[in-house]
Design an enzyme around this catalytic site. Structure first.
Site, mmCIF file in Angstrom:
data_model
loop_
_atom_site.group_PDB
_atom_site.id
_atom_site.type_symbol
_atom_site.label_atom_id
_atom_site.label_comp_id
_atom_site.label_asym_id
_atom_site.label_seq_id
_atom_site.Cartn_x
_atom_site.Cartn_y
_atom_site.Cartn_z
ATOM 1 N N ASP A 773 28.172 48.405 70.589
ATOM 2 C CA ASP A 773 27.310 47.434 70.464
ATOM 3 C C ASP A 773 27.778 46.149 71.642
ATOM 4 O OD1 ASP A 773 25.163 45.793 69.119
ATOM 5 O OD2 ASP A 773 27.073 44.535 69.003
ATOM 6 N N LYS A 777 25.726 44.825 75.147
ATOM 7 C CA LYS A 777 25.594 43.426 75.431
ATOM 8 C C LYS A 777 25.992 43.187 76.766
ATOM 9 C CE LYS A 777 25.266 42.048 70.623
ATOM 10 N NZ LYS A 777 26.150 41.942 69.331
HETATM 11 N N1 LIG Z 1 21.418 42.548 62.092
HETATM 12 C C1 LIG Z 1 21.679 41.812 63.112
HETATM 13 O O1 LIG Z 1 22.223 40.605 62.939
HETATM 14 C C2 LIG Z 1 21.155 41.840 64.686
HETATM 15 C C3 LIG Z 1 21.342 41.026 65.311
HETATM 16 C C4 LIG Z 1 20.669 41.219 66.540
HETATM 17 C C5 LIG Z 1 19.965 42.367 67.023
HETATM 18 N N2 LIG Z 1 19.741 43.298 65.965
HETATM 19 C C6 LIG Z 1 19.225 44.218 66.142
HETATM 20 O O2 LIG Z 1 17.999 44.500 65.372
HETATM 21 C C7 LIG Z 1 17.483 45.786 65.246
HETATM 22 C C8 LIG Z 1 17.362 45.804 63.571
HETATM 23 O O3 LIG Z 1 18.403 45.738 62.975
HETATM 24 P P1 LIG Z 1 18.389 45.685 61.485
HETATM 25 O O4 LIG Z 1 19.701 44.889 60.936
HETATM 26 O O5 LIG Z 1 17.182 45.020 60.952
HETATM 27 O O6 LIG Z 1 18.445 47.212 61.055
HETATM 28 P P2 LIG Z 1 17.846 48.077 59.552
HETATM 29 O O7 LIG Z 1 18.115 49.301 59.786
HETATM 30 O O8 LIG Z 1 17.848 47.188 58.490
HETATM 31 O O9 LIG Z 1 16.075 48.020 60.125
HETATM 32 C C9 LIG Z 1 15.676 48.976 60.855
HETATM 33 C C10 LIG Z 1 14.282 49.349 60.502
HETATM 34 O O10 LIG Z 1 13.696 50.225 61.359
HETATM 35 C C11 LIG Z 1 13.171 51.207 60.713
HETATM 36 N N3 LIG Z 1 13.193 52.502 61.771
HETATM 37 C C12 LIG Z 1 14.078 53.248 62.057
HETATM 38 N N4 LIG Z 1 13.581 54.045 63.171
HETATM 39 C C13 LIG Z 1 12.129 53.825 63.334
HETATM 40 C C14 LIG Z 1 11.225 54.458 63.877
HETATM 41 N N5 LIG Z 1 11.254 55.368 64.842
HETATM 42 N N6 LIG Z 1 9.995 53.991 63.583
HETATM 43 C C15 LIG Z 1 9.743 53.112 62.783
HETATM 44 N N7 LIG Z 1 10.677 52.418 62.193
HETATM 45 C C16 LIG Z 1 11.828 52.950 62.132
HETATM 46 C C17 LIG Z 1 14.246 51.694 59.749
HETATM 47 O O11 LIG Z 1 13.744 52.315 58.640
HETATM 48 C C18 LIG Z 1 14.492 50.278 59.064
HETATM 49 O O12 LIG Z 1 13.647 49.831 58.293
HETATM 50 C C19 LIG Z 1 18.658 46.565 65.582
HETATM 51 O O13 LIG Z 1 18.346 47.112 67.007
HETATM 52 C C20 LIG Z 1 19.833 45.593 65.852
HETATM 53 O O14 LIG Z 1 20.438 45.887 66.977
HETATM 54 C C21 LIG Z 1 20.201 43.047 64.753
HETATM 55 N N1 LIG Z 2 25.502 44.002 65.059
HETATM 56 C C1 LIG Z 2 25.363 42.933 65.770
HETATM 57 C C2 LIG Z 2 24.359 42.396 65.656
HETATM 58 C C3 LIG Z 2 23.660 41.284 66.775
HETATM 59 O O1 LIG Z 2 23.371 42.000 67.884
HETATM 60 C C4 LIG Z 2 26.644 42.199 66.024
HETATM 61 O O2 LIG Z 2 27.508 42.263 64.893
HETATM 62 O O3 LIG Z 2 26.741 41.213 66.796
#
Ligand SMILES: NC(=O)c1ccc[n+]([C@@H]2O[C@H](COP(=O)([O-])OP(=O)(O)OC[C@H]3O[C@@H](n4cnc5c(N)ncnc54)[C@H](O)[C@@H]3O)[C@@H](O)[C@H]2O)c1
Ligand SMILES: N[C@@H](CCO)C(=O)O
Ligand code: NA
Length: 917
Positions: A773, A777
């Protein structure tokens, strides 16, 4: 001339009674824009008088004239008349169409409206009761086709009016109306019988029959008004309104003769309220005729002009003239004012405005026409007048409305042989004329190498064939290169009087179209500049209309949103949108509508917007099986919203692989998913190239540092010419949290579980612990800074124990992690013993074109050692920030801050689409 009556010392009723028998106007529209009052026919006036143009002399002469009449000619500048005339005793003209006169109750409401008008003198023009004109035409049709059911049909007409009269009137009024109705029906029977025998109806026979609808409705209304005690007469306008044919199905009023007759009529019946028949008139030979299409509106305008009305009010069933077809643009607004020319332009485009012909009589006298809703008296309506008073000079307000015409084809005649050769366009258009096709717009660039014009699609084949015949030789020898037809076109026209004097209007229009990703095929703007016309693909037309309308009108920047992946971030974003939507609409004019949500198994679609207060429940209960292709089609096929954005909240590589196609389709993309920007370099470069070349936007601020302004800061530095030397930081919220909290009190695996629980980790925490990850970045920032690196170019120190790399699921990994707690405890104590802490950092070395991800040890007083929670810290060392780096620090993971960062991108998009900042 109008001043004569105005300054009259006589009581208003008497003044009016005196005015008309004596008023005779001639030479009314002179080249010097003077109005002349010919007093020579007025025997009560003697001598000769010319009125000057200043206020003093005008008034003095007026009163002199009235008290001591003189013969001759008065000429007054048109503007003076408007300025000096008090409005008090002028005429107010009303027109009520068939719908307004549809039932006895409505006729009574009409009477009430007329009685509620405080003008001293009122002239009310009415149409036949609704459907009656058609019934009357049908009588004629039946009789001339020898269908004797015309007798029954005539009986129905009789019954309808008798029933209405019985409802509305009583006593003597009812008796005299019914006796007239009987007598009219008898003469109609005789007339229809003659038509039946002859098997033919002349136009005047037909007009005679048809005009009875107005005769009856006018009489009924005048009785209804009289019932309340107000003095009211009814007028058979065939006695006064004289017209002459001026073309097929068209007549021109003879103003002079009509005015003479009107004066005579007034001398006989000087009532305060007159109800007159619309639609019907007579020829100079006193033969009954009609005003043809839009007849009653035309009657009202002509009569309004003859009596120099203060105002002509056309009552109908809509609140006024809309800024665009409300069936196509839900935010269309009622325009409070329009100039005559604007109304003219709009009616051409089929807007529900008056027929241009209707406007001519009042336009020459500067009499305002007001369009009002009889069923919603509280609506002020739309005033059509010379120069709308509320034109406040706003750039946006100079476009009044938008209109469209569908089913057109463009014909493009091209060739070098056209330039500088007089007669080419004449030859082209004489061919078009011979075919009988109607040219809707023409455009020719000044290079003269091509000329294009739009005709109705159904006429284009004939036009094209005829042009090919006419220019066979020119095409053969190459003087013309082609006669090309482009089917499936529509016209979008912007209408507004002040476009003429306002720079930038067309820029705004074309900008709005470009931002909605709409291709413009041809453009025309007349020199009058009341109208800018663009030709576009018919399938884009409604979207174009909405994009242009929302850009100019105040109304919101509407953005249709599709959410992919309603997990932690997507779900939090949906809740934030729910909470903030109303505020954005109110304060920022931004209207965000989520029209689709898709997870990996189900999806929820809506054409106009999902109710976000219950999106979870709806997604459970009303969803259909997820299908990304259908989901995207649902977005791109939606024609309600001009602008659309797909927000990818998954961590899925395959979803990210579609961005390019979506952007190509004109759908904007916003994402916190790092896969696209950290994937294969060639695909990334292709995506960015497309993004740069189009008006379609791709925003991904939350991919680095979640909601922290990392990408935007870097962009700001680069775009202003700064040089990036080095970017170093703690980029993982998860790893930051872990090492900030792994202080000897809890095990390493416990702290990882906490980070996962807090929503900091990737869906699979190994993505965080492995350093992937962070590497992603680093790659994103490196590429943003211009480095062409692949993910595999970044050496990464993984924290995932080798033995756990092959775990089949995140859960299995989490279960097995505690067995490595001891190793971690050891590493931590070693660092502590040296007065250091462990920190997992990423580095972009722009100077050496490299990137790096590793676990480092920092002294306790180092800024990286001071973090807490899920803090990220990113230090930019640049040419400008060389001694001290520019540092951004704050929570860099977590649902709320990440969703907030995505939301920010949505608003950035809205603002680049024209929302206020
Ligand atoms: N959690 C954080 O703090 C954070 C910070 C920055 C970026 N992100 C990014 O945000 C994104 C989502 O993270 P999250 O924590 O919400 O994950 P999550 O697993 O909670 O949510 C992802 C969702 O996408 C759905 N999904 C997966 N493949 C799919 C597809 N092909 N079509 C439709 N839906 C699909 C899953 O069912 C799930 O509901 C990731 O790319 C992550 O890198 C997260
Ligand atoms: N998993 C990522 C979310 C933000 O991109 C982190 O911990 O920084
Ligand atoms: Na960010």
């Amino acid at each position: 001339m109008r001043g004569l009556a105005v300054a009259s010392p006589l009581p208003p009723a008497a003044a009016a009674a005196r005015r008309w028998p004596r008023a005779s106007f001639s030479g009314r529209e002179t080249s010097t824009q003077c109005w002349k009052y010919d007093l020579s026919q007025d025997r009560s006036l003697g001598g000769s008088l010319r009125i000057g143009q200043s206020q003093g002399s005008l008034l003095r002469h007026h009163s002199t004239n009235l008290l001591r009449p003189a013969a001759g000619t008065i000429s007054v500048e048109q503007d003076d008349i408007n300025t000096y005339l008090p409005k008090g005793d002028m005429w107010s003209v009303h027109k009520f169409g068939g719908t307004c006169m549809g039932t006895p109750q409505r006729i009574q409401s009409v009477a009430d409206i007329v009685l509620g008008d405080s003008s001293e003198r009122k002239l009310v023009i009415v149409s036949a009761m609704s459907k009656v004109t058609d019934m009357m035409y049908n009588l004629v049709h039946k009789a001339q086709s020898r269908d004797d059911s015309y007798m029954i049909a005539l009986e129905e007409v009789f019954e309808k009016h008798m029933a209405a009269a019985k409802d509305l009137l009583d006593g003597e009024d009812l008796a005299s109306f019914l006796s007239q109705l009987h007598s009219d029906v008898s003469s109609l029977r005789a007339m229809l019988s003659a038509i039946y025998i002859a098997g033919h109806a002349t136009e005047s026979f037909s007009d005679f029959v048809v005009g009875h609808g107005e005769l009856w409705s006018a009489q009924m209304l005048s009785y209804a008004i009289k019932k309340s005690g107000a003095p009211c007469s009814w007028m058979d306008t065939r006695e006064v309104l004289v017209v002459k044919p001026s073309g097929p199905n068209q007549v021109d009023p003879d103003y002079l003769e009509s005015e003479n007759r009107l004066q005579k009529w007034f001398s006989r019946q000087p009532a305060e309220i007159i109800v007159a028949t619309g639609f019907i008139a007579s020829t100079a030979e006193n033969i009954p005729t009609t005003l043809k299409r839009d007849g009653s509106d035309f009657s009202a305008a002509i009569i309004g002009s003859l009596v120099r009305a203060r105002q002509v009010t056309i009552w109908t069933d809509v609140d006024g003239v809309f800024s665009a077809d409300p069936r196509k643009v839900s935010e269309a607004v009622i325009l409070s004012t329009l100039s005559y020319q604007e109304a003219w332009e709009m009616s051409y485009f089929g807007a529900n405005v008056l027929h241009p012909r209707t406007i001519i009589p009042v336009m020459k006298d500067n009499i305002p026409i007001v369009i009002r809703n009889m069923f919603n008296i509280s609506a002020p309506g739309t005033m059509i007048c010379r120069q709308p008073a509320n034109d406040n000079g706003d750039l946006d307000a100079c476009v009044k409305s938008f209109a469209t015409i569908d089913n057109l084809a463009l014909v493009n005649v091209e060739g070098t042989g056209m330039a500088g050769v007089p007669g080419t366009s004449s030859a082209i258009f004489s061919v078009v004329k011979d075919v009988g096709a109607n040219v809707i717009m023409i455009s020719q660039a000044s290079s003269e190498h091509s000329i294009c014009f739009a005709v109705p699609e159904k006429e284009v084949a004939a036009v094209s064939a005829a042009l090919h015949v006419r220019f066979r030789e020119a095409l053969a020898v190459g003087r013309l290169s082609k006669v090309e037809v482009i089917n499936g076109c529509s016209i979008l026209a912007a209408v507004g009087l002040r476009m003429a004097s306002t720079p930038g209007v067309s820029a705004i229009l074309f900008d709005a179209l470009a931002k909605a990703n709409i291709n413009v095929r041809a453009i025309a703007q007349g020199c009058s500049e009341y109208n800018i016309t663009v030709v576009l693909k018919q399938e884009d037309c409604v979207r174009a209309l909405r994009a242009a309308h929302s850009r100019f009108f105040l109304s919101k920047t509407t953005l249709a949103v599709g959410i992919i992946g309603p997990g932690l971030i997507g779900g939090t974003l949906l809740n934030q949108l729910k909470d903030q939507a109303a505020v954005l609409k109110e304060n920022m004019n931004i209207d965000l509508r989520v029209i689709g949500i898709t997870g990996s198994s189900t999806m929820l679609l809506s054409d106009t917007g999902i109710d976000l207060t219950q999106w979870k429940e709806l997604l459970r209960k009303e969803a259909e099986p997820a299908d990304l292709a259908n989901f995207v089609r649902h977005m791109s096929d939606n024609h309600v919203f001009p602008n659309k954005v797909l927000v990818d909240c998954t961590a899925d590589t395959s979803v990210a692989s579609h961005y390019y196609d979506w952007l190509k389709k004109g759908i904007h993309v916003i994402t916190p998913n790092k896969k696209a920007n950290s994937g294969p370099l060639d695909q990334y470069l292709k995506l960015r190239t497309l993004q740069r070349a189009s008006y379609t936007h791709y925003f991904y601020e939350a991919t680095v540092g979640a909601g922290l302004p990392i990408i935007s800061t870097l962009r700001g530095l680069l775009e202003t010419g700064d040089k990036i030397l080095h970017i170093e930081g703690i980029f993982s919220g998860t790893l930051s949290y872990i090492f900030n909290n792994f202080e000897g009190t809890r095990t390493f695996s416990d702290v990882v579980a906490e980070a996962k629980e807090a929503g900091y980790t990737e869906p699979d925490p190994r993505d965080d612990l492995s350093g992937t990850d962070v590497a992603r970045k680093v790659i994103i920032l490196a590429r943003e800074s211009g480095l062409t690196l692949e993910l595999s170019d970044i050496p990464v120190k993984s924290l995932v124990p080798e033995a756990l790399a092959s775990c089949s699921s995140a859960d299995e990994f989490m279960q097995k992690l505690p067995s490595f707690d001891e190793d971690w405890a050891k590493q931590r104590s070693e660092a502590e013993a040296a007065g250091e802490v462990l920190r997992y950092v990423g580095v972009v070395d722009a100077v050496n074109q490299k990137g790096q991800v590793e676990l480092r040890r920092y002294k306790r007083d180092h800024p990286f050692a001071q973090l807490s929670g899920s803090d990220n810290i990113i230090a930019f060392t640049t040419s400008r920030y060389k001694e001290q780096p520019l540092i951004v620090r704050g929570p860099g993971a977590g649902a709320e801050v990440t969703a907030g960062g995505v939301f920010c991108d949505i608003l950035r998009l809205a603002s680049s689409l024209g929302a206020p900042s």
